[in-house]
Every structure is written in structure tokens, then in C-alpha cells.
Design a protein around this motif. Structure first.
Motif, PDB file in Angstrom:
ATOM      1  N   ILE A 153       2.197   4.178 -44.928  1.00 33.71           N
ATOM      2  CA  ILE A 153       1.482   2.891 -45.031  1.00 33.71           C
ATOM      3  C   ILE A 153       1.501   2.176 -43.677  1.00 33.71           C
ATOM      4  CG2 ILE A 153       1.393   0.640 -46.176  1.00 33.71           C
ATOM      5  CD1 ILE A 153       2.832   1.927 -48.592  1.00 33.71           C
ATOM      6  N   LEU A 154       2.671   2.135 -43.059  1.00 35.07           N
ATOM      7  CA  LEU A 154       2.782   1.447 -41.761  1.00 35.07           C
ATOM      8  C   LEU A 154       1.927   2.138 -40.704  1.00 35.07           C
ATOM      9  CD1 LEU A 154       6.597   0.630 -41.853  1.00 35.07           C
ATOM     10  CD2 LEU A 154       4.732  -1.040 -41.866  1.00 35.07           C
ATOM     11  N   ALA A 195      -5.166   0.671 -51.933  1.00 39.72           N
ATOM     12  CA  ALA A 195      -5.030   0.191 -53.319  1.00 39.72           C
ATOM     13  C   ALA A 195      -4.022   1.049 -54.079  1.00 39.72           C
ATOM     14  CB  ALA A 195      -6.386   0.228 -54.018  1.00 39.72           C
ATOM     15  N   ARG A 196      -4.070   2.350 -53.834  1.00 43.58           N
ATOM     16  CA  ARG A 196      -3.132   3.248 -54.530  1.00 43.58           C
ATOM     17  C   ARG A 196      -1.705   3.061 -54.014  1.00 43.58           C
ATOM     18  NH1 ARG A 196      -5.982   6.853 -57.745  1.00 43.58           N
ATOM     19  NH2 ARG A 196      -8.222   6.871 -57.334  1.00 43.58           N
ATOM     20  N   TYR A 197      -1.574   2.777 -52.729  1.00 41.99           N
ATOM     21  CA  TYR A 197      -0.239   2.472 -52.188  1.00 41.99           C
ATOM     22  C   TYR A 197       0.329   1.222 -52.873  1.00 41.99           C
ATOM     23  CZ  TYR A 197      -0.549   5.730 -48.169  1.00 41.99           C
ATOM     24  OH  TYR A 197      -0.615   6.838 -47.369  1.00 41.99           O
ATOM     25  N   VAL A 198      -0.533   0.211 -53.034  1.00 39.15           N
ATOM     26  CA  VAL A 198      -0.088  -1.047 -53.661  1.00 39.15           C
ATOM     27  C   VAL A 198       0.379  -0.786 -55.098  1.00 39.15           C
ATOM     28  CG1 VAL A 198      -0.921  -3.284 -54.523  1.00 39.15           C
ATOM     29  CG2 VAL A 198      -1.429  -2.587 -52.175  1.00 39.15           C
ATOM     30  N   PHE A 231       5.574  -6.607 -47.427  1.00 41.18           N
ATOM     31  CA  PHE A 231       5.877  -5.225 -47.072  1.00 41.18           C
ATOM     32  C   PHE A 231       6.106  -5.143 -45.562  1.00 41.18           C
ATOM     33  CE2 PHE A 231       4.450  -0.994 -45.679  1.00 41.18           C
ATOM     34  CZ  PHE A 231       5.298  -0.200 -46.430  1.00 41.18           C
ATOM     35  N   HIS A 232       7.351  -5.170 -45.146  1.00 36.09           N
ATOM     36  CA  HIS A 232       7.699  -5.107 -43.715  1.00 36.09           C
ATOM     37  C   HIS A 232       6.829  -6.062 -42.892  1.00 36.09           C
ATOM     38  CE1 HIS A 232      10.315  -1.693 -44.496  1.00 36.09           C
ATOM     39  NE2 HIS A 232       9.342  -1.128 -45.164  1.00 36.09           N
ATOM     40  N   HIS A 279       4.001  -7.380 -43.784  1.00 36.32           N
ATOM     41  CA  HIS A 279       2.560  -7.309 -44.098  1.00 36.32           C
ATOM     42  C   HIS A 279       2.319  -7.728 -45.542  1.00 36.32           C
ATOM     43  CE1 HIS A 279       1.503  -4.971 -40.463  1.00 36.32           C
ATOM     44  NE2 HIS A 279       2.676  -4.394 -40.631  1.00 36.32           N
ATOM     45  N   ASP A 280       1.211  -8.414 -45.770  1.00 36.67           N
ATOM     46  CA  ASP A 280       0.781  -8.710 -47.140  1.00 36.67           C
ATOM     47  C   ASP A 280      -0.346  -7.731 -47.474  1.00 36.67           C
ATOM     48  OD1 ASP A 280      -0.347  -9.609 -49.481  1.00 36.67           O
ATOM     49  OD2 ASP A 280      -0.202 -11.739 -48.978  1.00 36.67           O
ATOM     50  N   LEU A 281       0.021  -6.642 -48.136  1.00 36.76           N
ATOM     51  CA  LEU A 281      -0.963  -5.587 -48.415  1.00 36.76           C
ATOM     52  C   LEU A 281      -2.037  -6.063 -49.393  1.00 36.76           C
ATOM     53  CD1 LEU A 281       1.371  -2.453 -48.782  1.00 36.76           C
ATOM     54  CD2 LEU A 281       0.294  -3.371 -46.731  1.00 36.76           C
ATOM     55  N   VAL A 282      -1.643  -6.957 -50.304  1.00 34.60           N
ATOM     56  CA  VAL A 282      -2.609  -7.427 -51.307  1.00 34.60           C
ATOM     57  C   VAL A 282      -3.676  -8.296 -50.637  1.00 34.60           C
ATOM     58  CG1 VAL A 282      -2.901  -8.660 -53.482  1.00 34.60           C
ATOM     59  CG2 VAL A 282      -0.848  -7.293 -53.099  1.00 34.60           C
ATOM     60  N   ALA A 283      -3.239  -9.171 -49.732  1.00 27.58           N
ATOM     61  CA  ALA A 283      -4.206 -10.020 -49.015  1.00 27.58           C
ATOM     62  C   ALA A 283      -5.142  -9.151 -48.176  1.00 27.58           C
ATOM     63  CB  ALA A 283      -3.468 -11.015 -48.125  1.00 27.58           C
TER      64      ALA A 283
END
Length: 458
Positions: free
Chosen positions: A69-70, A89-92, A105-106, A108-112
């Protein structure tokens, strides 16, 4: 049976794990499947030493996914390479299944990040919406509207797209603010159910697995009946001797034991906990928007007990400064809770002209099981603009005049009634799929719904 097939598949996946403890491009879906299937009970293994090793290996697999992801985010920021939204999306979803917060997430806001981009493809859009919703993120009305549009045109969609839309909608309606949209799930669910063939399949193995997840545990609908047993039997009959699955026929050059991602998808389908289950997980970091603070009413029109006791007579508040009127029904009880349980609030709007030259709305409260015809009568008593004329036919009333405007069949001007998930917006007029399916006597008003009578040229 299914449980045995899942365990064989999990064993096969374990064998397929690479030296970096990942599964190539499918690490996220394998992790998701392992988490949601429950895998083996920790007590199954008598050897505590083996147990520790297994937990360590699982942790390394998760770390491998986090590195992926990173790396993906890094490529996006430095190259700049467009984000693979499907993958993100699948990672989330995978992080959600691990009870790891994708919003933190480290750094990061993956959802945003996910919500910042809107995919053009319907299936990808539905997946990203499902993913955001599963993280208890706020799904915007515009996104819900697009989902409803896709859901209403299911005839020209693939099995995978319809299934993904159903999963996204089912997630959205678990939120109390969108519960009134539940009936919008029915149409795509019926459309999807009708695509099951005699063997029980919905096309490919992957499509069948996704359809099973979408239709899982839906309340019984005779018009949308599907056969889960047949779908499961079809999938089980295609499991290889080594425990995995692959789509047949194999393409040239493909290894005979391919199918890691597919096998993980099938585990999700057979285990009764599919992509739709992530939102329901009880994770500490997730504060669900549907859990209301104690004592806080979700009904914007709830009236406090003290207010009610002051009035002994039925009353209505008039519109002040353009604020909507609020009609309170007869026979108020002295308990706000009781009243809340029995009454529903909704809006009723009139539009005049195909390009909407005039528009006005009322907010109404009525007892449960009120027909729209009764609601119209209630509105007419509150506001003379809502006075109407209707002809009585054997099958009910036919409304031909509202606001003094009579239908003109010669000029093709008619009053059309719409049932909408949100307040009608003249800049975004509703499509024909939202026209009320029944007449004013059969249509029962529902809590949080919006009703529109529109005088327009056909």
C-alpha cells in the motif's frame, strides 16, 4: 460440505504463499478471506509452538500488504502514477477486516484518498463506495444518487457490476439516515437473481462467488428468488483436488494451479461472510454513525414531552420566513417515545412546468400506514396551494387537478407522482424510474421519504 472445502482451500493458499509472505497481487483478498472465514479455531492446534509460528507468518503477510500500500501511494505521489482505485478499495476492505483503521494508515487517510477520486466505471465506483461505507465513512448524496441510477438500469449491467451495487447499497442502508432506501435494493437483487442458470451458476466462478455474497441473507422476496444451495453445489463441484479453484478452460501458458485470488473470493462466498461483512465487524476504532448517543432522537421532527402536553388541540405550524410547515397529526400521545414509534415524517413537494417554474414543499407528520391520498388531504388542509381534485374509480382515486392546474391530455400535460430518496432538486430532476409504482391509495407514506407531484409535459 462448505466448511471442509473452505479448510482445504485455506491449506492450499498457505502452500501458495511466497517467500515475502504475500500472495503476489492477491495478498489483500487472501487476508480478507482468512479473516472473515474465521479459518481454524486457535484451539484446533495442540502444538502451541506451531500456533506462534502461524501467528507470526500471518503478521508478516499483513506487513507485506502494508508495504504494498505504501509503495502504491509513493508511486502515486512521486511519479505521479494514477491510483489503482479498485486495488486501493480492496486494501481498505482488507484493513477493515483486520480491525486496522484505514483513516489512519501510517499518516495516510486511505478512505479520504478513495473518496477524492470518482471512478468512471460503474463496478469500480460501487466497490469504492462499498469500501468507504464499510469504513463507516460518510457517503455523499451524489454518490448514493449515482448508485441508485445504476441500480435502476440493471438490465444492461454485468453480474459483477449488479452484485457490487447491491453490496454497496446494502452497506449504505445499515446507516439509520439511509434506512428508507432499503426498497431500492430490491430491484437489482431481483435482476441479479434472474441471471442464475440451471446449473446454479451466475456465469464464471468469480461472478457466482460475488453474486452469492451480494444476495446473502437478503430478506425473502418471491420475485427475487435464487437458489443458494445450487450455487454452492456448482462451486463445490469445481474445486480442484489440491483445494484451489481456477476458471476453466485454462489460457495458454497458465499454470494449472493458478487461482489464488479466485479461491479467496470463493472462500468469502462459501463462508457466509462476504465483502458485505466488513462493516458489521465490531472494531474498537470504528464509531458507527448509526449508533446514536443515548437519548438523542434521530427524528428531526420529534417533539418533546413538555411541548405536547401544552396543547390539547390538534395543531399545525405555519411557514415562517420560508421555513417548511410542519403538520402534527391528531390524537397526540403524551409520550414522545410512543409518538415517535407511531408517527413518520416525510416531505411533499409540488412542481409546475417541465422546467420547474414553480416549486413548494411541506414537511408532514402522519401516523404509520397512512396512504398518500390521506397525506394529500392533510396537506390541502394546511396549505391551499395543495388543494386537489380527484376522480374516484373502482380501483381508487385518480388525481387530475392540483394547485388549480388541471391535466391537459391534448397537450400531454400530466401530474406525475414520484417517490424519492431525497428532497427533489429542480437542478437535478428525477428520472422516470422514480415514478411511484402504485396509485395514491395504495402508496403508503414512509419515514424519511420525499414525495413529488410534478406537472409536466410528457
Amino acid at each position: 460440505g462448505e466448511q471442509e472445502a473452505i479448510l482445504r482451500a485455506l491449506d492450499w493458499l498457505k502452500e501458495k504463499r511466497a517467500a515475502d509472505f504475500g500472495w503476489g497481487n492477491d495478498t489483500h483478498v487472501v487476508i480478507l478471506a482468512k479473516e472473515l472465514s474465521g479459518g481454524r479455531d486457535p484451539n484446533d492446534s495442540a502444538d502451541a509452538h506451531m500456533q506462534v509460528i502461524q501467528e507470526l507468518e500471518d503478521t508478516l503477510s499483513v506487513k507485506e500488504m502494508e508495504i504494498e500500500i505504501l509503495a502504491m501511494l509513493d508511486r502515486h505521489h512521486t511519479l505521479p502514477k494514477p491510483l489503482n482505485l479498485d486495488k486501493l478499495a480492496r486494501y481498505v476492505l482488507a484493513l477493515g477486516s483486520l480491525c486496522k483503521d484505514p483513516k489512519h494508515f501510517h499518516g495516510h487517510d486511505l478512505v479520504a484518498t478513495l473518496q477524492h477520486h470518482e471512478p468512471a466505471q460503474d463496478i469500480e465506483f460501487a466497490l469504492t463506495t462499498l469500501s468507504a461505507c464499510s469504513s463507516a465513512a460518510h457517503v455523499r448524496k451524489r454518490q448514493i444518487r449515482r448508485l441508485l441510477d445504476i441500480a435502476s438500469g440493471v438490465t444492461d449491467q454485468s453480474v459483477d457490476a449488479i452484485a457490487m451495487v447491491i453490496l454497496a447499497l446494502r452497506c449504505i442502508v445499515t446507516d439509520h439516515r439511509h434506512r428508507h432506501l432499503q426498497h431500492f435494493v430490491r430491484r437489482p437483487a431481483r435482476g441479479l437473481a434472474s441471471l442464475q442458470d440451471q446449473r446454479g451458476s451466475f456465469g464464471s466462478l468469480r461472478s457466482t462467488a460475488l453474486a452469492m455474497q451480494a444476495l446473502q441473507d437478503l430478506e425473502y422476496d418471491p420475485a427475487g428468488h435464487w437458489n443458494r444451495t445450487a450455487a454452492s453445489r456448482y462451486i463445490l463441484s469445481r474445486q480442484r483436488g489440491d483445494g484451489g479453484w481456477s476458471e476453466e478452460p485454462l489460457q495458454d501458458g497458465q499454470e494449472p494451479d493458478i487461482g489464488v485470488g479466485l479461491t479467496a473470493d470463493i472462500i468469502l462466498a462459501l463462508g457466509w461472510k462476504g465483502l458485505g461483512a466488513v462493516r458489521a465487524l465490531q472494531c474498537d476504532h470504528v464509531i458507527r454513525e448509526s449508533s446514536d448517543p443515548a437519548g438523542k432522537s434521530t427524528n428531526p421532527f420529534a417533539i418533546s414531552k413538555s411541548t405536547i402536553e401544552t396543547f390539547d388541540i390538534p395543531f399545525a405550524w405555519g411557514a415562517e420566513n420560508g421555513e417548511p410547515k410542519l403538520a402534527v397529526p391528531f390524537g397526540l400521545s403524551s409520550s414522545a417515545e410512543e409518538q415517535d414509534a407511531r408517527n413518520i415524517s416525510y416531505t411533499y413537494t409540488l412542481w409546475v412546468g417541465s422546467n420547474v417554474t414553480e416549486a413548494f414543499s411541506l414537511s408532514l407528520i402522519s401516523p404509520k400506514n397512512t396512504s398518500f391520498f390521506k397525506a394529500m388531504t392533510q396537506a390541502a388542509e394546511m396549505d391551499p396551494r395543495f388543494i386537489f381534485e380527484a376522480r374516484e374509480w373502482p380501483n381508487g382515486h385518480y388525481v387530475n387537478t392540483l394547485y388549480g392546474k388541471k391535466e391537459e391530455p391534448r397537450g400531454y400535460h400530466y401530474w406525475l407522482l414520484y417517490r424519492l430518496p431525497e428532497l427533489p432538486d429542480p437542478n437535478n430532476t428525477p428520472g422516470n424510474q422514480l415514478i411511484a409504482p402504485v396509485g395514491v391509495d395504495e402508496l403508503m407514506v414512509e419515514d424519511g421519504e420525499h414525495y413529488l407531484y410534478w406537472y409536466k409535459k410528457l
